[in-house]
Design an enzyme around this catalytic site. Structure first.
Site, mmCIF file in Angstrom:
data_model
loop_
_atom_site.group_PDB
_atom_site.id
_atom_site.type_symbol
_atom_site.label_atom_id
_atom_site.label_comp_id
_atom_site.label_asym_id
_atom_site.label_seq_id
_atom_site.Cartn_x
_atom_site.Cartn_y
_atom_site.Cartn_z
ATOM 1 N N HIS A 152 -9.633 1.152 5.218
ATOM 2 C CA HIS A 152 -8.511 0.885 4.919
ATOM 3 C C HIS A 152 -9.249 1.490 6.390
ATOM 4 O O HIS A 152 -9.586 2.967 6.466
ATOM 5 C CB HIS A 152 -7.508 1.942 4.368
ATOM 6 N N GLU B 266 -6.011 -5.850 10.686
ATOM 7 C CA GLU B 266 -4.593 -4.245 10.274
ATOM 8 C C GLU B 266 -5.128 -3.525 12.213
ATOM 9 O O GLU B 266 -6.244 -2.573 11.586
ATOM 10 C CB GLU B 266 -4.616 -3.077 9.520
ATOM 11 N N GLY C 128 1.906 1.886 10.953
ATOM 12 C CA GLY C 128 2.748 3.129 10.972
ATOM 13 C C GLY C 128 3.353 3.701 11.919
ATOM 14 O O GLY C 128 4.167 4.933 12.562
ATOM 15 N N ASN D 112 0.424 -1.355 -0.041
ATOM 16 C CA ASN D 112 0.029 0.251 0.122
ATOM 17 C C ASN D 112 1.050 1.285 -0.091
ATOM 18 O O ASN D 112 1.351 1.717 0.781
ATOM 19 C CB ASN D 112 -0.832 -0.013 0.832
ATOM 20 N N LEU D 113 0.821 1.601 -1.152
ATOM 21 C CA LEU D 113 1.804 2.634 -1.397
ATOM 22 C C LEU D 113 1.445 4.084 -0.547
ATOM 23 O O LEU D 113 2.137 5.267 -0.650
ATOM 24 C CB LEU D 113 2.332 3.295 -2.723
ATOM 25 N N LYS D 114 0.273 3.973 -0.762
ATOM 26 C CA LYS D 114 -0.414 5.192 0.129
ATOM 27 C C LYS D 114 -0.379 6.659 -0.493
ATOM 28 O O LYS D 114 -0.610 6.401 -1.292
ATOM 29 C CB LYS D 114 -0.241 5.920 1.757
ATOM 30 N N SER E 7 3.324 -2.556 10.799
ATOM 31 C CA SER E 7 4.161 -2.638 10.369
ATOM 32 C C SER E 7 4.902 -3.820 10.566
ATOM 33 O O SER E 7 5.809 -4.036 10.761
ATOM 34 C CB SER E 7 4.303 -2.006 12.184
HETATM 35 P P1 PGA Z 1 2.601 0.495 7.480
HETATM 36 O O1 PGA Z 1 0.994 0.412 7.023
HETATM 37 O O2 PGA Z 1 2.899 -1.282 7.364
HETATM 38 O O3 PGA Z 1 3.001 1.153 7.219
HETATM 39 O O4 PGA Z 1 1.776 -0.031 8.921
HETATM 40 C C1 PGA Z 1 0.125 -0.996 6.425
HETATM 41 C C2 PGA Z 1 -0.977 -0.166 6.369
HETATM 42 O O5 PGA Z 1 -1.507 0.759 6.936
HETATM 43 O O6 PGA Z 1 -1.807 -1.038 5.453
#
Ligand code: PGA
Length: 241
Positions: free
Chosen positions: A89, A158, A164, A6-8, A194
């Protein structure tokens, strides 16, 4: 297994295209047997012909087109041959204010269009701290209105507090919650929050974990490729047994 990046709100279209090319090269050269997804930022979507990487949308409005300023619709995804979408999400639920009701509409629309849907669930820290029962009640509400039998559904668990932050549940906790949640749906279940090169292998090895959804660490292509290699190694060892 399923590995999703997920590149956000990162990587421009040019950088995303390079990322996807690099990932395709790795998958082809390593003859990886994994199902690999990349979710670029909306303006970085593009057409990727016959790719070994499945490119999906991080978000889209449940409409063909219309007057929904700032949103994109089905036809914008169709332009690039995109048939996969992330729904629910935690950043969309908690930062952008999407309600369960709006997610249910989005889910129904993209299901009716035959999309593969990665549907995300997970609890904030205060809910987790309120105890197991409260936590399961909270997560169960995120299944309301969702067709848990949908054949192209993948669920991603999640925990909001793990996204994050560098914090994760223990391996035992991940295994247990996946086991419990798997009773609600036959869909494959990913863990996210994470996941890094340093813990991906042990997470992928867990029972009831069918893959991972990776944010920050996936921005480093070589890290994400290493995670794909771990999945290949785990399957190879399991196949030899
Ligand atoms: P993260 O994000 O790996 O930076 O914790 C995961 C996600 O939001 O899908």
């Amino acid at each position: 297994m399923i590995l999703a990046a997920n590149l956000k709100t990162n990587l421009t279209r040019d950088k995303t295209n390079k990322y996807i090319k690099g990932l395709e090269k790795f998958l082809n050269e390593s003859k990886s047997g994994q199902e690999v997804f990349v979710f670029p930022a909306t303006s970085s979507l593009d057409y990727h012909e016959k790719s070994s990487v499945v490119v999906g949308a991080q978000n889209a409005y449940p409409v063909q087109n219309g007057a929904f300023t700032g949103e994109i619709g089905l036809e914008h995804l169709e332009e690039f041959g995109i048939k996969t979408i992330l729904i629910g999400h935690s950043e969309r639920r908690h930062i952008l204010g999407e309600t369960q009701e709006s997610l249910v509409k989005k889910f129904a629309f993209y299901k009716s269009q035959g999309f593969k849907i990665i549907y995300c669930i997970g609890e904030p820290l205060t809910v987790r701290e309120a105890g197991h029962e409260k936590m399961m009640e909270y997560i169960s509400a995120q299944y309301e209105g969702i067709d848990t039998e949908y054949k192209d559904l993948i669920i991603a668990y999640e925990p909001v507090w793990a996204i994050g932050t560098g914090l994760t549940p223990t391996l035992e906790e991940i295994e247990n919650i996946h086991k419990e949640l798997k009773r609600k749906s036959p869909a494959p279940m990913l863990y996210g929050g994470s996941v890094k090169v340093t813990n991906a292998k042990e997470v992928l090895e867990l029972q009831n974990v069918d893959g991972i959804l990776v944010g920050s660490a996936a921005l480093y292509l070589e890290h994400f490729c290493s995670m794909v290699s771990y999945a290949d190694q785990i399957e190879k060892i399991a196949g030899e047994k």
